[in-house]
Design an enzyme around this catalytic site. Structure first.
Site, PDB file in Angstrom:
ATOM      1  N   HIS A 146      -3.962   6.859   1.253  1.00  0.00           N
ATOM      2  CA  HIS A 146      -4.190   5.535   0.688  1.00  0.00           C
ATOM      3  C   HIS A 146      -5.574   5.066   1.117  1.00  0.00           C
ATOM      4  O   HIS A 146      -5.963   5.234   2.278  1.00  0.00           O
ATOM      5  CB  HIS A 146      -3.106   4.575   1.197  1.00  0.00           C
ATOM      6  N   CYS A 170       0.820  -1.222   0.000  1.00  0.00           N
ATOM      7  CA  CYS A 170       0.000   0.000   0.000  1.00  0.00           C
ATOM      8  C   CYS A 170       0.847   1.262   0.000  1.00  0.00           C
ATOM      9  O   CYS A 170       0.372   2.333  -0.379  1.00  0.00           O
ATOM     10  CB  CYS A 170      -0.931   0.004   1.202  1.00  0.00           C
ATOM     11  N   ASN A 226      -9.951  -1.091  -1.918  1.00  0.00           N
ATOM     12  CA  ASN A 226      -8.515  -0.884  -1.687  1.00  0.00           C
ATOM     13  C   ASN A 226      -7.754  -1.462  -2.878  1.00  0.00           C
ATOM     14  O   ASN A 226      -7.777  -2.670  -3.103  1.00  0.00           O
ATOM     15  CB  ASN A 226      -8.120  -1.584  -0.382  1.00  0.00           C
TER      16      ASN A 226
HETATM   17  O1  UT7 Z   1      -4.098  -1.255   3.206  1.00  0.00           O
HETATM   18  C1  UT7 Z   1      -3.941  -2.043   4.328  1.00  0.00           C
HETATM   19  C2  UT7 Z   1      -4.838  -3.217   4.132  1.00  0.00           C
HETATM   20  N1  UT7 Z   1      -5.677  -3.581   5.190  1.00  0.00           N
HETATM   21  C3  UT7 Z   1      -6.382  -2.767   5.978  1.00  0.00           C
HETATM   22  O2  UT7 Z   1      -6.296  -1.571   5.961  1.00  0.00           O
HETATM   23  C4  UT7 Z   1      -7.324  -3.445   6.918  1.00  0.00           C
HETATM   24  C5  UT7 Z   1      -7.496  -2.725   8.216  1.00  0.00           C
HETATM   25  N2  UT7 Z   1      -8.523  -3.380   8.999  1.00  0.00           N
HETATM   26  C6  UT7 Z   1      -9.818  -3.293   8.699  1.00  0.00           C
HETATM   27  O3  UT7 Z   1     -10.178  -2.626   7.742  1.00  0.00           O
HETATM   28  C7  UT7 Z   1     -10.788  -3.989   9.600  1.00  0.00           C
HETATM   29  O4  UT7 Z   1     -10.088  -4.613  10.640  1.00  0.00           O
HETATM   30  C8  UT7 Z   1     -11.677  -5.016   8.859  1.00  0.00           C
HETATM   31  C9  UT7 Z   1     -12.650  -4.291   7.941  1.00  0.00           C
HETATM   32  C10 UT7 Z   1     -10.847  -5.981   8.074  1.00  0.00           C
HETATM   33  C11 UT7 Z   1     -12.499  -5.776   9.890  1.00  0.00           C
HETATM   34  O5  UT7 Z   1     -13.261  -4.880  10.649  1.00  0.00           O
HETATM   35  P1  UT7 Z   1     -13.259  -4.951  12.240  1.00  0.00           P
HETATM   36  O6  UT7 Z   1     -14.244  -3.955  12.692  1.00  0.00           O
HETATM   37  O7  UT7 Z   1     -11.841  -4.797  12.702  1.00  0.00           O
HETATM   38  O8  UT7 Z   1     -13.792  -6.401  12.529  1.00  0.00           O
HETATM   39  P2  UT7 Z   1     -13.060  -7.626  13.234  1.00  0.00           P
HETATM   40  O9  UT7 Z   1     -11.874  -8.080  12.425  1.00  0.00           O
HETATM   41  O10 UT7 Z   1     -12.854  -7.341  14.671  1.00  0.00           O
HETATM   42  O11 UT7 Z   1     -14.159  -8.713  13.101  1.00  0.00           O
HETATM   43  C12 UT7 Z   1     -15.447  -8.551  13.726  1.00  0.00           C
HETATM   44  C13 UT7 Z   1     -16.316  -9.699  13.242  1.00  0.00           C
HETATM   45  C14 UT7 Z   1     -15.632 -11.059  13.318  1.00  0.00           C
HETATM   46  O12 UT7 Z   1     -16.588 -12.016  13.728  1.00  0.00           O
HETATM   47  P3  UT7 Z   1     -16.633 -12.512  15.267  1.00  0.00           P
HETATM   48  O13 UT7 Z   1     -15.284 -13.113  15.503  1.00  0.00           O
HETATM   49  O14 UT7 Z   1     -16.884 -11.267  16.066  1.00  0.00           O
HETATM   50  O15 UT7 Z   1     -17.750 -13.490  15.244  1.00  0.00           O
HETATM   51  C15 UT7 Z   1     -15.259 -11.334  11.889  1.00  0.00           C
HETATM   52  O16 UT7 Z   1     -15.207 -12.722  11.598  1.00  0.00           O
HETATM   53  O17 UT7 Z   1     -16.662  -9.497  11.889  1.00  0.00           O
HETATM   54  C16 UT7 Z   1     -16.397 -10.702  11.148  1.00  0.00           C
HETATM   55  N3  UT7 Z   1     -16.071 -10.345   9.764  1.00  0.00           N
HETATM   56  C17 UT7 Z   1     -17.024 -10.218   8.833  1.00  0.00           C
HETATM   57  N4  UT7 Z   1     -18.348 -10.318   8.882  1.00  0.00           N
HETATM   58  C18 UT7 Z   1     -19.031 -10.106   7.737  1.00  0.00           C
HETATM   59  C19 UT7 Z   1     -14.858 -10.118   9.212  1.00  0.00           C
HETATM   60  N5  UT7 Z   1     -15.003  -9.826   7.905  1.00  0.00           N
HETATM   61  C20 UT7 Z   1     -16.334  -9.890   7.637  1.00  0.00           C
HETATM   62  C21 UT7 Z   1     -17.100  -9.680   6.482  1.00  0.00           C
HETATM   63  N6  UT7 Z   1     -18.439  -9.809   6.583  1.00  0.00           N
HETATM   64  N7  UT7 Z   1     -16.555  -9.365   5.303  1.00  0.00           N
END
Ligand code: UT7
Length: 331
Positions: A258, A112, A288
């Site tokens: 970004h 990124c 992204n």
């Molecule tokens: O350029 C750099 C690249 N990456 C990034 O910038 C990513 C940075 N991080 C993020 O954008 C966020 O962490 C995410 C969008 C990936 C995830 O959001 P979050 O609010 O941090 O959620 P989380 O990882 O804490 O997950 C919460 C829940 C989990 O379920 P449980 O364990 O609470 O039952 C995940 O399994 O959300 C679930 N989850 C989803 N649910 C529906 C994760 N991805 C998804 C999805 N749809 N696509």
């Protein structure tokens, strides 16, 4: 003398993939993706096509915008985490497709932060007089490398395909061009966002069936860790860039971060005190696109009239590595 952006271009493959379409492949929903990321659609390729193929129309648009003939380009720098092939570098394939023989073709692998890292390299080449017309490209095909099952939903919902390109050259007008670039990395976090295999460190072979069955060839991410570090490191490097130029947030006309997650963008903007109207985002439409993200934003900002000659622009990124970077430039 400074390094100026002479032209900007971009290309997105025509197929638009909505969140509802993703929900047909994995357990997710439009509501979850919009609320957690701000993404509504992304573009995915719909035929055999590498990062270099997406780079061709983006490069041609940047060349036309600059009024520079392809033969005038004396160096290609291309940032990607999704190369056409493991080797040689994707810049070589782009060079061939543009019909530019003999000029150097350099790949940059900083995910990124790839575009700002590339900009720093190009700026150094131009300032030393080594090259005068550099084609700088960020190009990615993510869609064919994603785990499109529920196992990979955290990553799969984020990434889109696309390419952005710029033509850079020396500029005698001192009020125009790149003021400074600031690059950082912390390899302690290299395994928090990565594609583990294939890899040369594996013995006796770099890829086997078991690895594929375990899904280790897909990108994997500790999303929370990435989020927290992004919101810490981007304001830090922005502060460094502003201080190096004795500028403040009030001096900035347009902030182009970004496009990782709209919540990251909003948290960073809030932390540095940047008003929302000065922050550019297109993540809702393109997701992204890693190395392509910043040049695609610059292209869109120009098309929308939000980026004009004379504007002071702040670029910032954070991504795998971890790497983070910032640049200040007068458009
Ligand atoms: O350029 C750099 C690249 N990456 C990034 O910038 C990513 C940075 N991080 C993020 O954008 C966020 O962490 C995410 C969008 C990936 C995830 O959001 P979050 O609010 O941090 O959620 P989380 O990882 O804490 O997950 C919460 C829940 C989990 O379920 P449980 O364990 O609470 O039952 C995940 O399994 O959300 C679930 N989850 C989803 N649910 C529906 C994760 N991805 C998804 C999805 N749809 N696509």
């Amino acid at each position: 003398m400074r390094t100026a952006f002479l032209g900007i271009g971009g290309y997105l493959p025509p197929r638009v993939v909505s969140n509802d379409e993703l929900a047909e492949m994995m357990e997710t929903s439009n509501e979850w993706i919009v609320e957690r990321t701000g993404i509504r659609t992304r573009h995915w390729i719909d035929r055999e096509c590498g990062a270099s193929d997406l780079a061709v129309p983006a490069s041609r648009q940047a060349l036309a915008d600059a009024g520079v003939a392809p033969e005038e380009i004396d160096c290609i720098i291309l940032a990607t985490l999704s190369p056409d092939h493991t080797f040689p570098g994707t810049a070589c394939f782009l060079q061939e497709k543009l019909g530019l023989k003999g000029i150097p073709a350099l790949d940059i692998r900083n995910q990124c932060s790839g575009f700002i890292y590339s900009l720093a390299v190009a700026d150094a080449f131009i300032k030393t007089g080594q090259y005068r017309r550099i084609l700088l490209v960020g190009a990615e095909v993510h869609s064919t490398g994603l785990d499109k099952t529920t196992r990979g939903r955290d990553v799969a919902c984020l990434f889109g395909d696309g390419a952005g390109a710029a033509v850079l050259g020396p500029c005698e007008e001192t009020e125009r061009g790149v003021l400074s670039t600031h690059l950082h990395a912390d390899g302690r976090y290299a395994r928090e966002l990565w594609i583990e295999v294939p890899g040369s460190r594996f013995f006796p072979q770099r890829l086997d069936v078991a690895m594929v069955e375990q899904g280790r060839h897909f990108p994997r991410m500790n999303g929370r860790r990435v989020f927290v570090e992004a919101v810490r490191r981007m304001p830090e490097v922005i502060g460094e860039a502003l201080a190096a130029n004795s500028l403040s947030v009030d001096d900035i006309d347009l902030f182009v971060p970004h496009q990782a997650n709209q919540r990251i963008t909003e948290a960073v903007a809030k932390q540095i005190g940047m008003p929302a109207e000065k922050v550019f985002s297109n993540i809702d439409k393109v997701g992204n696109t890693t190395a392509a993200s910043i040049p695609l934003c610059l292209r869109d900002a120009c098309l929308q009239g939000k980026l004009q000659r004379g504007h002071l622009v702040l670029l910032a990124s954070f991504g795998a590595g971890f790497t983070w970077a910032a640049a200040l430039l007068r458009w």
